[in-house]
Design a protein around this motif. Structure first.
Motif, short mmCIF file in Angstrom:
data_model
loop_
_atom_site.label_atom_id
_atom_site.label_comp_id
_atom_site.label_asym_id
_atom_site.label_seq_id
_atom_site.Cartn_x
_atom_site.Cartn_y
_atom_site.Cartn_z
N ASP A 167 -1.82 4.96 -3.88
CA ASP A 167 -3.13 4.32 -3.96
C ASP A 167 -4.28 5.24 -3.59
O ASP A 167 -5.44 4.84 -3.70
N LEU B 114 0.85 -1.19 0.00
CA LEU B 114 0.00 0.00 0.00
C LEU B 114 0.89 1.24 0.00
O LEU B 114 1.82 1.35 0.81
N ILE C 279 3.69 -1.09 3.79
CA ILE C 279 3.04 0.21 3.63
C ILE C 279 4.14 1.24 3.45
O ILE C 279 5.01 1.39 4.32
N LYS D 271 -5.15 -5.63 -1.00
CA LYS D 271 -5.33 -5.15 -2.37
C LYS D 271 -5.74 -6.30 -3.27
O LYS D 271 -5.17 -7.39 -3.21
N VAL E 88 -8.03 -1.23 -3.33
CA VAL E 88 -7.77 -1.22 -1.89
C VAL E 88 -9.06 -1.55 -1.13
O VAL E 88 -10.07 -0.87 -1.29
N TYR F 49 -5.48 -0.36 9.27
CA TYR F 49 -4.95 -1.11 8.14
C TYR F 49 -4.76 -2.59 8.44
O TYR F 49 -4.29 -3.34 7.58
N LEU G 73 -1.61 -7.22 4.18
CA LEU G 73 -0.63 -6.30 3.60
C LEU G 73 0.77 -6.70 4.02
O LEU G 73 1.02 -7.00 5.18
#
Length: 558
Positions: free
Chosen positions: A282, A53, A261, A557, A538, A552, A258
Motif C-alpha cells: 500500500d 494493510l 497488517i 482502508k 489508506v 495505525y 484494520l
C-alpha cells in the motif's frame, strides 16, 4: 524510541533504523509508513473494503523486548502492539491508554496514574499497575543490560541512576503499585515533558509471569510475545517479515478498523516500487532516482520529520580527536547538493542538533532553529585550511579513516557521496564498511567505528531529547566527547531551571552552539523528509514526532 531509533543510514525514506527512538537511524527504508491524509479521525465508515494493510520495512526487527529496544523499527511495532500509560493520538498529543488520567503534586515530583480496569493482555491476564513497576524496574536493573532503561529513566525516576550503577536495590525505584489500578511515580526532579515520555517504548508495561516463564526466548518470536494494544503478532519470520492482526480483546477494539497488517522486509527501493505498482503493498518509500519519475502522481506525497542525520566522529580515533579535523569534516560536505541531488525528497540541510519546527521559545514562540540559525556551513576552502592545521598538529601528511555505513541500496548511494566529499580533504582516505543494521547497532554500542552515518529522532517533545545525548558518558553519546561546560548547561537546565522555562531554554540554545560550533562533536547532514507512493485508499495513519513513527490504531482502508 519513540521508538528507532532512527538510529540509526542514508537516502530518506521512512523512519526505520538506527538508534531510537527514538531514535532515528538508517535512512534507507523502502516502505515505512506515511502520514495522516486529512481524514476524519476514523469516524467515517470503511464500508466493505478488506481491512488489510500491506507494508514494508528495510530491516528486520532487532528485538521486541521493550527493555532492550533501541531503534525505530522495534519502537514502531512495540507501539503498535502495546499500550503504555499514554499513547500519541492522531494529533501527535498524548491521549489516555492504560491510564485513564493522572494527578501531579504541586512541586511536580509525585505523579499518580489511575489505570483503567478493562485492559487485558492477549493471554487474558489483566493489565495492572504492577506490570509497569516490573517493566521499569527491569529496564534499570544492571542485570538486564538495557541501554535505553538507564538513559530514559535515569535522572527522571527517583533512584533510577543509582540502581543502574549498582549502588541501590532495584526495589528502591520511585514507582509503586498502591493497588492493582493505581500507580504512584516519584520523580528525581520536576520533568516538564514526563507525560509524553510515558508514551515511549521503554515505559511500556510487561507481564512479569509471562516474561519470566519465556526466559531467554522472550520476545524472539510471535509465540513468546504478549499484546495489550490494538494489534498482536501472529507470525514472525526472521529476515522475511511479520504479520499482525487486530487484538479483539483490546480495551478500545471498537475504534480499531484494520483487521491485519502484513510487513515484508525489502531492502531495494526498486523492488518496493515494483511491489507497489503491482498492488502488493500500500505504500513504498522513494529514493532520489524515483522521485522525479513519480512526482506528478496523485499518490506521491512528502512527509517532513523532526529526525536528524549526522556523521558521528569517534574521538578515541587519533585523527578525530583533533577539533580542527572535525571542523574540516563539517565544512567540506556540500549539504545542499546532497539533499537536492542525492536525496531529492524534501529533506533540508542539517545545520544544528535541533530540527526545524520541533520546539519554540516559551516566551517569544520563535522556533529554536530560527533563534540559533545555521551553526555549520559548506566552505571547502576553509575546510582545507582547518585540515592542514589539523595535520600539522597531528604531525601527519596523510590520514586513513574508517566509515561505518549500511548495506541497503540507498545507504550505499549516500555513503559513496559522503566518501567523495570527505576525500576532497587533501591526503584523506575514507574506507567504507557496509554492514547490516544490527551490526551497526552493536558496533555503535561498542564504539567500534571511526566515522558513522547516524540519526536521531526525538524520544519526547523537548530540546533535551537531542542535547542530553552528548553529556559525558551518556548512554547514547558513544563518541568519547566530554565537556564540563556543556555538561553543566544541560544539568542546570534539567535541575535548578526545570520550572523556569525561559532560562532553561536559553541554556539549551547555548549548549547547542558549544556542541556544534565550538567542539564540532558531530557533522550535521540533513533533516529528513520522506517521499512516498501512498495508496489513496489508506486513511488516518498518524505521524508521530517521537516513539513509534506511525500510529495505525485509527487507520482504515476505503
Amino acid at each position: 524510541m519513540k521508538k528507532a531509533n532512527w538510529l540509526l543510514l542514508v537516502l530518506v525514506l521512512a523512519l526505520s533504523m538506527f538508534l531510537a527512538a527514538c531514535s532515528g537511524g538508517d535512512d534507507s527504508d523502502t516502505g515505512s509508513d506515511g502520514g495522516d491524509d486529512g481524514g476524519d479521525g476514523g469516524e467515517e465508515s470503511s464500508g466493505d473494503s478488506e481491512q488489510v494493510l500491506n507494508l514494508m520495512e528495510s530491516a528486520e526487527i532487532p528485538t521486541m523486548d521493550a527493555s532492550m529496544a533501541t531503534d525505530a523499527v522495534a519502537f514502531q511495532w512495540l507501539g503498535s502492539t502495546t499500550d503504555g500509560l499514554y499513547r500519541l493520538g492522531l494529533d501527535a498529543q498524548p491521549e489516555p491508554a492504560i491510564a485513564e488520567d493522572h494527578e501531579v503534586s504541586e512541586d511536580g515530583l509525585n505523579w499518580t496514574f489511575n489505570l483503567r480496569e478493562d485492559a487485558t493482555w492477549s493471554n487474558g491476564d489483566p493489565v495492572t499497575a504492577n506490570d509497569f513497576v516490573y517493566a521499569w524496574q527491569r529496564a534499570v536493573d544492571p542485570d538486564t543490560g538495557s541501554e535505553y532503561g538507564p538513559y530514559m529513566l535515569g535522572g527522571v525516576i527517583d533512584n533510577a541512576t543509582e540502581i543502574a550503577d549498582g549502588e541501590t536495590p532495584v526495589e528502591e525505584l520511585g514507582v509503586e503499585a498502591t493497588d492493582d489500578y493505581t500507580l504512584e511515580v516519584t520523580l528525581e526532579k520536576p520533568t516538564p515533558y514526563f507525560e509524553s515520555m510515558t508514551a515511549f517504548g521503554t515505559f511500556l508495561p510487561l507481564n512479569q509471569a509471562f516474561v519470566e516463564e519465556a526466559g531467554e526466548d522472550y520476545a524472539l518470536e510471535a509465540d513468546t510475545l504478549l499484546s495489550n494494544g490494538p494489534f498482536m503478532f501472529t507470525e514472525w519470520n526472521q529476515g522475511e517479515g511479520w504479520t499482525l492482526e487486530k487484538n479483539e480483546d483490546y480495551w478500545d477494539a471498537d475504534n480499531v478498523q484494520l483487521e491485519q497488517i502484513n510487513v515484508s522486509v525489502v531492502k531495494e527501493t526498486s523492488s518496493g516500487v515494483n511491489l507497489y505498482n503491482s498492488g502488493e503493498v500500500d505504500r513504498t518509500g522513494l529514493t532520489a532516482e524515483f522521485v522525479d519519475e513519480y512526482r506528478s502522481s496523485e499518490e506521491f506525497r512528502v512527509e517532513e520529520e523532526p529526525t536528524l542525520f549526522y556523521l558521528k566522529m569517534n574521538q578515541e580515533n587519533e585523527i578525530l580527536s583533533n577539533v580542527n579535523a572535525r571542523k574540516a569534516i563539517q565544512m567540506v560536505i556540500d549539504r545542499q547538493s546532497m539533499v537536492d541531488t542525492i536525496l531529492n525528497n524534501g529533506s533540508v540541510p542539517g545545520v544544528g542538533d535541533i530540527p526545524h519546527n520541533f520546539t519554540s521559545h516559551p516566551e517569544t514562540e520563535e522556533d529554536f532553529r530560527e533563534i540559533n540559525g545555521d551553526l555549520v556551513e559548506t566552505n571547502k576552502e576553509e575546510a582545507q585550511e582547518l585540515w592542514s592545521t589539523a595535520k600539522e598538529e597531528l604531525g601527519i601528511e596523510e590520514a586513513e579513516i574508517g566509515y561505518l555505513g549500511g548495506d541497503t541500496e540507498t545507504s550505499k548511494n549516500l555513503d559513496a557521496y559522503l566518501k567523495a566529499q570527505l576525500e576532497e580533504l587533501e591526503g584523506l582516505t575514507v574506507n567504507v564498511q557496509a554492514v547490516p543494521f544490527q551490526e551497526r547497532l552493536d558496533r555503535d554500542t561498542a564504539m567500534d567505528y571511526d566515522l558513522q552515518n547516524s540519526g536521531w529522532g526525538p524520544d519526547y517533545i523537548d530540546p533535551n531529547t537531542f542535547l542530553n545525548m552528548w553529556v559525558t558518558d551518556g548512554a547514547n553519546n558513544k563518541t568519547g566527547y566530554s565537556s564540563e561546560e556543556y555538561d553543566s548547561l544541560i544539568e542546570e537546565a534539567n535541575d535548578e531551571l526545570a520550572l523556569e522555562p525561559v532560562e532553561r531554554y536559553e541554556n539549551f540554545l547555548e549548549a547547542e552552539k558549544i556542541l556544534i560550533q565550538d567542539d564540532a562533536v558531530i557533522a550535521p547532514l540533513y533533516q529528513r523528509a520522506t517521499a512516498y507512493l501512498w495508496s489513496s485508499s489508506v486513511k488516518d495513519v498518524g505521524v508521530n514526532p517521537m516513539g513509534a513513527d506511525f500510529n495505525y490504531k485509527y487507520a482504515y482502508k476505503e
